[in-house]
Design a protein around this motif. Sequence first.
Motif, mmCIF file in Angstrom:
data_model
loop_
_atom_site.group_PDB
_atom_site.id
_atom_site.type_symbol
_atom_site.label_atom_id
_atom_site.label_comp_id
_atom_site.label_asym_id
_atom_site.label_seq_id
_atom_site.Cartn_x
_atom_site.Cartn_y
_atom_site.Cartn_z
ATOM 1 N N PRO A 343 0.863 -1.258 0.194
ATOM 2 C CA PRO A 343 -0.096 -0.152 0.068
ATOM 3 C C PRO A 343 0.820 1.253 -0.030
ATOM 4 O O PRO A 343 1.953 1.502 0.779
ATOM 5 C CB PRO A 343 -0.767 -0.140 1.293
ATOM 6 C CG PRO A 343 0.129 -0.928 2.294
ATOM 7 C CD PRO A 343 0.696 -2.000 1.321
ATOM 8 N N ILE A 344 0.510 2.163 -0.813
ATOM 9 C CA ILE A 344 1.267 3.467 -0.789
ATOM 10 C C ILE A 344 0.443 4.636 -0.382
ATOM 11 O O ILE A 344 -0.739 4.901 -0.505
ATOM 12 C CB ILE A 344 1.280 3.953 -2.613
ATOM 13 C CG1 ILE A 344 2.002 2.967 -3.258
ATOM 14 C CG2 ILE A 344 1.792 5.198 -2.683
ATOM 15 C CD1 ILE A 344 3.288 2.479 -2.830
ATOM 16 N N ILE A 356 11.450 10.180 -7.125
ATOM 17 C CA ILE A 356 11.440 8.739 -6.845
ATOM 18 C C ILE A 356 12.559 8.167 -7.339
ATOM 19 O O ILE A 356 13.007 8.311 -8.542
ATOM 20 C CB ILE A 356 10.080 8.212 -7.235
ATOM 21 C CG1 ILE A 356 9.016 9.067 -7.194
ATOM 22 C CG2 ILE A 356 9.767 6.833 -7.087
ATOM 23 C CD1 ILE A 356 8.453 9.030 -5.873
ATOM 24 N N SER A 357 13.189 7.301 -6.557
ATOM 25 C CA SER A 357 14.338 6.448 -7.044
ATOM 26 C C SER A 357 13.946 5.189 -6.481
ATOM 27 O O SER A 357 13.203 4.838 -5.966
ATOM 28 C CB SER A 357 15.810 7.051 -6.128
ATOM 29 O OG SER A 357 15.972 8.368 -6.160
ATOM 30 N N GLY A 358 14.735 4.123 -7.286
ATOM 31 C CA GLY A 358 14.772 2.648 -6.782
ATOM 32 C C GLY A 358 15.153 1.870 -7.786
ATOM 33 O O GLY A 358 15.298 2.143 -8.975
ATOM 34 N N GLY A 359 15.616 0.637 -7.525
ATOM 35 C CA GLY A 359 16.281 -0.271 -8.480
ATOM 36 C C GLY A 359 15.260 -0.864 -9.481
ATOM 37 O O GLY A 359 13.993 -0.581 -9.477
ATOM 38 N N ASN A 360 15.762 -1.367 -10.462
ATOM 39 C CA ASN A 360 15.254 -2.274 -11.528
ATOM 40 C C ASN A 360 13.997 -3.267 -10.818
ATOM 41 O O ASN A 360 14.201 -4.058 -10.061
ATOM 42 C CB ASN A 360 15.726 -2.868 -12.613
ATOM 43 C CG ASN A 360 16.655 -2.033 -13.125
ATOM 44 O OD1 ASN A 360 16.363 -0.741 -13.404
ATOM 45 N ND2 ASN A 360 17.926 -2.349 -13.802
ATOM 46 N N GLY A 361 12.821 -3.039 -11.301
ATOM 47 C CA GLY A 361 11.791 -4.041 -10.754
ATOM 48 C C GLY A 361 11.299 -3.612 -9.544
ATOM 49 O O GLY A 361 10.687 -4.442 -8.798
ATOM 50 N N CYS A 515 15.010 18.666 -5.097
ATOM 51 C CA CYS A 515 13.527 18.237 -4.989
ATOM 52 C C CYS A 515 13.035 18.786 -3.703
ATOM 53 O O CYS A 515 13.896 19.230 -2.563
ATOM 54 C CB CYS A 515 13.524 16.923 -4.963
ATOM 55 S SG CYS A 515 14.128 15.883 -3.758
ATOM 56 N N ASP A 516 11.654 18.598 -3.600
ATOM 57 C CA ASP A 516 11.092 19.347 -2.109
ATOM 58 C C ASP A 516 10.788 17.975 -1.168
ATOM 59 O O ASP A 516 10.890 17.988 -0.054
ATOM 60 C CB ASP A 516 9.643 19.907 -2.332
ATOM 61 C CG ASP A 516 9.750 20.920 -3.230
ATOM 62 O OD1 ASP A 516 10.405 22.084 -2.839
ATOM 63 O OD2 ASP A 516 9.078 21.295 -4.331
ATOM 64 N N SER A 517 10.819 16.878 -1.932
ATOM 65 C CA SER A 517 10.670 15.543 -1.121
ATOM 66 C C SER A 517 11.105 14.493 -2.006
ATOM 67 O O SER A 517 11.270 14.570 -3.243
ATOM 68 C CB SER A 517 9.161 15.154 -0.896
ATOM 69 O OG SER A 517 8.493 15.287 -1.840
ATOM 70 N N HIS A 518 11.607 13.404 -1.273
ATOM 71 C CA HIS A 518 12.359 12.241 -2.128
ATOM 72 C C HIS A 518 12.000 11.055 -1.513
ATOM 73 O O HIS A 518 12.067 10.828 -0.304
ATOM 74 C CB HIS A 518 13.760 12.473 -2.110
ATOM 75 C CG HIS A 518 14.896 11.491 -2.788
ATOM 76 N ND1 HIS A 518 16.076 11.678 -3.047
ATOM 77 C CD2 HIS A 518 14.482 10.642 -3.830
ATOM 78 C CE1 HIS A 518 16.375 10.673 -3.807
ATOM 79 N NE2 HIS A 518 15.363 10.254 -4.334
ATOM 80 N N TYR A 519 11.378 10.039 -2.299
ATOM 81 C CA TYR A 519 11.268 8.927 -1.776
ATOM 82 C C TYR A 519 11.863 7.751 -2.477
ATOM 83 O O TYR A 519 12.451 7.871 -3.524
ATOM 84 C CB TYR A 519 9.419 8.684 -2.123
ATOM 85 C CG TYR A 519 8.896 9.437 -1.459
ATOM 86 C CD1 TYR A 519 8.453 9.053 -0.129
ATOM 87 C CD2 TYR A 519 8.655 10.797 -1.905
ATOM 88 C CE1 TYR A 519 7.647 10.085 0.681
ATOM 89 C CE2 TYR A 519 7.729 11.808 -1.084
ATOM 90 C CZ TYR A 519 7.247 11.307 0.354
ATOM 91 O OH TYR A 519 6.590 12.284 1.043
ATOM 92 N N LEU A 520 12.005 6.555 -2.006
ATOM 93 C CA LEU A 520 12.770 5.485 -2.422
ATOM 94 C C LEU A 520 11.708 4.312 -2.588
ATOM 95 O O LEU A 520 10.785 3.912 -1.660
ATOM 96 C CB LEU A 520 13.722 4.771 -1.500
ATOM 97 C CG LEU A 520 14.393 3.442 -1.821
ATOM 98 C CD1 LEU A 520 15.172 3.389 -2.894
ATOM 99 C CD2 LEU A 520 15.071 2.785 -0.608
ATOM 100 N N HIS A 527 9.244 4.462 0.428
ATOM 101 C CA HIS A 527 9.743 4.822 1.718
ATOM 102 C C HIS A 527 10.172 6.245 1.459
ATOM 103 O O HIS A 527 10.858 6.567 0.339
ATOM 104 C CB HIS A 527 10.587 3.912 2.275
ATOM 105 C CG HIS A 527 10.217 2.338 2.282
ATOM 106 N ND1 HIS A 527 9.649 1.914 3.272
ATOM 107 C CD2 HIS A 527 10.494 1.638 1.293
ATOM 108 C CE1 HIS A 527 9.414 0.806 2.990
ATOM 109 N NE2 HIS A 527 9.975 0.395 1.748
ATOM 110 N N PRO A 528 10.275 6.970 2.665
ATOM 111 C CA PRO A 528 11.049 8.012 2.469
ATOM 112 C C PRO A 528 12.520 7.842 2.286
ATOM 113 O O PRO A 528 13.023 6.683 2.805
ATOM 114 C CB PRO A 528 10.989 9.078 3.919
ATOM 115 C CG PRO A 528 9.811 8.336 4.482
ATOM 116 C CD PRO A 528 9.697 6.731 3.905
#
Length: 540
Positions: A343-344, A356-361, A515-520, A527-528
């Motif tokens: 859930p987001i 927004i950052s994150g790995g492949n998949g 950025c103003d906010s950054h999430y993983l 997640h923050p």
Amino acid sequence: MIEKCRALWQVLSLKLVLLSSLSACTTILILHTFTMALQLDSSNPANLVQGAVWFSVAFVGFVLVQLVFQRSVIRLTETTIKTVRLDILDAVRHARLQMIEQFGQERILSAIAYDANTLSQLNQFVALSVGHLFTVIAALIYMFVIAPLGALLALGLIALAVTAYCLRFGRIHQGYERAREAEDSFFTHLHDLLMGIREVKQNALRNDSLYEQHLSRDASAVQHNKIMAECRFAHNQLMLMAALYLLAAVAVFVAPLWFALSPQQSISFVIITLFMVSPFHSSMELFRVLSQLQVSQHKLAEIKQLASEAGEQGVASSAVSFTQQLTLQKLMFEYDQGFTVGPINLEVNQGDIVFISGGNGSGKTTFMRLLSGLYAPQSGQVWLDNRPLEAAQLLAYRQLFSGISADSVVFANRYGQPMGEAQINQWLDKLALSDKVQFRDGRFTNTRLSTGQLKRLAMVQALMEERPILVLDEFAANIDPQSRQVFYRQWLPTLKEMGKTLFVITHDEAYFDCCDSHYLMRDGQLHPYPTQPLSLVKSH
């Protein structure tokens, strides 16, 4: 047979049936004038004049009816292809995105390019064949009038031949079905060739395998199945034509021995029988045509049904607004394969820049599609300015977003976007594209640009939509360092000043301060972004 009759009825209209009947009547009337003229005393001018008058009436009627009939058939053909194509495209454009992705573009293109065109051509042939069928029926009725015994013999022989024809037709239909399946496979591999032409040319093994083991195989399968089906059909047609010629031979060589027909009846009988050969041959083409018609209709109906079942509910013009805050509450989406995003939970203020950052998949792209309304959440709630978004408002909510991804398409045409031509050219100048492309007469003058230039043109296209929220998926990837710096240090602040809210998928650590906010995004969870370095690779 019942299915073939249904397919036939779907093609024909009452008008075409009536015109076919009139055409058959005028044709038989012409035939009658010839047979009667051959039996009258040709030395009497009055008989010739009377016959010529009847022929003239029949001939004029035939020409007029044929003109109307042919125009009706042409109109039917072109209307069919237009209606079928637009019906499918309308269903596809209203279908859910994940359905289109799962179904495959190549199958839709195959149906529109092949089946819709085949259907229109077959409709034309069906209408013409039905006209010939009415002519055969009228000829048999006329034969009963002038030679009842011969007509019974003809009817029995034709019924026997048609029965044998129908019994053999199952294998012909199977051949057409197999050929159509091979067409689908061919279009799939053709799509791979055209969409991946650079990768294909780069690798000789892939190039040879795709052509020799797939494209050539599929083309050969289409050829083989169609040849087998057409040859079997040709044998059936030969059997029917042979039956009619044998019937004429019986009237000439056998009936006189039994005194079953008078010489005048024999002449008329042979003329009518030989006259029926061509229309009877064409009318029996109905079986082959209806078989192909069923195959194409089945493919088209399958696509339309799937698209309709996956259709989206809602109205794009429903009133939704975003002036303060966008909130996602326990938003979830699960693929059939089991991977779940959510859930987001997220709160974003109007005008924020969100990274927004994150790995492949990890679920970044799925999250962006959920966020922008391209995917409908399976649970959870979206709030706009503290008001819950209703399911019927999803299409309207989607209109708040413009998006740019790695595979975004830049359209040369405006396609209804509201921004004026002068303002579009100003943006082309600001993004250093004015020396490569201009916007004139409702379209871009050039879209054959380098990768970096196409990304900038995609930005212009997104700005043309004048939406309050921009979603940028790896926009700065694969561009030179100077352009990357301009994007983060100049473009993003400018867009923020314009009141745009920006969601940016990025891994450029040097610009994380923009950025103003950054999430993983990690394993489908948002997640923050941690203050300490963290691997973006999925943990399993």
